[in-house]
Write an enzyme that holds these catalytic residues in place. Structure first.
Site, PDB file in Angstrom:
ATOM      1  CB  SER A  94      -1.050  -0.359   0.726  1.00  0.00           C
ATOM      2  OG  SER A  94      -1.949   0.687   1.055  1.00  0.00           O
ATOM      3  CG  ASP A 192      -7.370  -1.470  -3.903  1.00  0.00           C
ATOM      4  OD1 ASP A 192      -7.534   0.134  -3.957  1.00  0.00           O
ATOM      5  OD2 ASP A 192      -5.607  -1.913  -3.632  1.00  0.00           O
ATOM      6  CG  HIS A 222      -6.248  -1.554  -0.316  1.00  0.00           C
ATOM      7  ND1 HIS A 222      -5.071  -1.428  -1.032  1.00  0.00           N
ATOM      8  CD2 HIS A 222      -5.516  -1.018   0.846  1.00  0.00           C
ATOM      9  CE1 HIS A 222      -3.956  -0.745   0.022  1.00  0.00           C
ATOM     10  NE2 HIS A 222      -4.965  -0.629   0.988  1.00  0.00           N
TER      11      HIS A 222
END
Length: 254
Positions: A94, A192, A222
């Site tokens: 991320s 996502d 996500h």
């Protein structure tokens, strides 16, 4: 920083600087402690995990500079850490993956340390928020457009997101030149907002003749890994271990 290594290791091992996620605004070493222990044990690698400063109290360039400083320290202390300096990699998930991408750019542009691999899991790379997935996903679990807006505004400062002049070391998707970077593994999830910027970055790496592996996980969101027993989570973990092992142990004398 926190250093992890396998319980039994005599010869120098590969090294991995691992950077936690959290949208640039949260997270710490404990967030990835279990994951990093697994990587060190199953891949057979010394992992250096960096607890970089967080926005908005410490906006760009503090986080990538902290991570780059951790990388240079790791390279300088490779011998005492039991790391083979020819097999030094960087990775994250991320925002951590976005910072990992930034660190590879910094290492290239500042003349080192030399990296052999970059592991970018669901990377946060582009402050412009203009991809189809970023425009469409306003209510997806864990991460959605409003979270991305808050993340980038905290990281860059109010009113900066999407404007001209944002550094590629803040938003690696803005880098005009992706040549001479280490091989990459990039993963993205179907539902996502970050999906399309990760795909685009992997595509541009490949176009720059960087050996690049891209994996799109179907039906996922996500942070899917919070459902630890899900089949797709087990696949993601297996792919992570396999990708790191291939990159860091290929051709090495074991």
């Amino acid at each position: 920083m926190r250093i992890y290594r396998p319980e039994e290791s005599d010869a120098p091992l590969p090294g991995l600087l691992y950077i936690h996620g959290g949208g640039f605004v949260m997270g710490n070493l404990e967030l990835v402690d279990h994951e990093v222990k697994r990587i060190a044990s199953e891949v057979g690698v010394v992992v250096v995990c960096v607890d970089y400063r967080l926005a908005p109290e410490n906006p760009f360039p503090a986080p990538p500079e902290d991570c780059y400083a951790a990388l240079t320290w790791t390279a300088e202390h490779a011998e005492e850490l039991g790391i083979d300096p020819e097999r030094l990699a960087v990775g994250g998930e991320s925002a951590g993956a976005g910072l990992a991408a930034a660190v590879t750019l910094l290492a290239r542009d500042r003349g080192g340390p030399t990296l052999c691999f970059q592991y970018l899991a669901v990377p946060e790379l582009d402050d412009r928020l203009g991809t189809p997935s970023m425009r469409d996903y306003h209510d997806t679990p864990i991460w959605h457009r409003s979270a991305a807006e808050f993340s980038w505004d905290s990281y860059l400062g109010p009113g900066v997101r999407g404007t001209d002049g944002v550094s590629a070391y803040a938003a690696p998707a803005r880098a005009e030149d992706l040549s001479d970077l280490p091989p990459a593994f990039v993963s993205v999830c179907q539902f996502d907002p970050l999906r399309d910027e990760g795909i685009a970055y992997a595509q541009r790496l490949a176009q720059a003749n960087i050996p690049t592996e891209l994996v799109l996980y179907p039906g996922t969101f996500h942070g899917t890994a919070i459902v630890q027993q899900a089949a797709i989570t087990r696949r993601i973990v297996a792919d992570q271990i396999a990708a790191l092992h291939r990159a860091l142990h290929a051709g090495a004398q074991q």
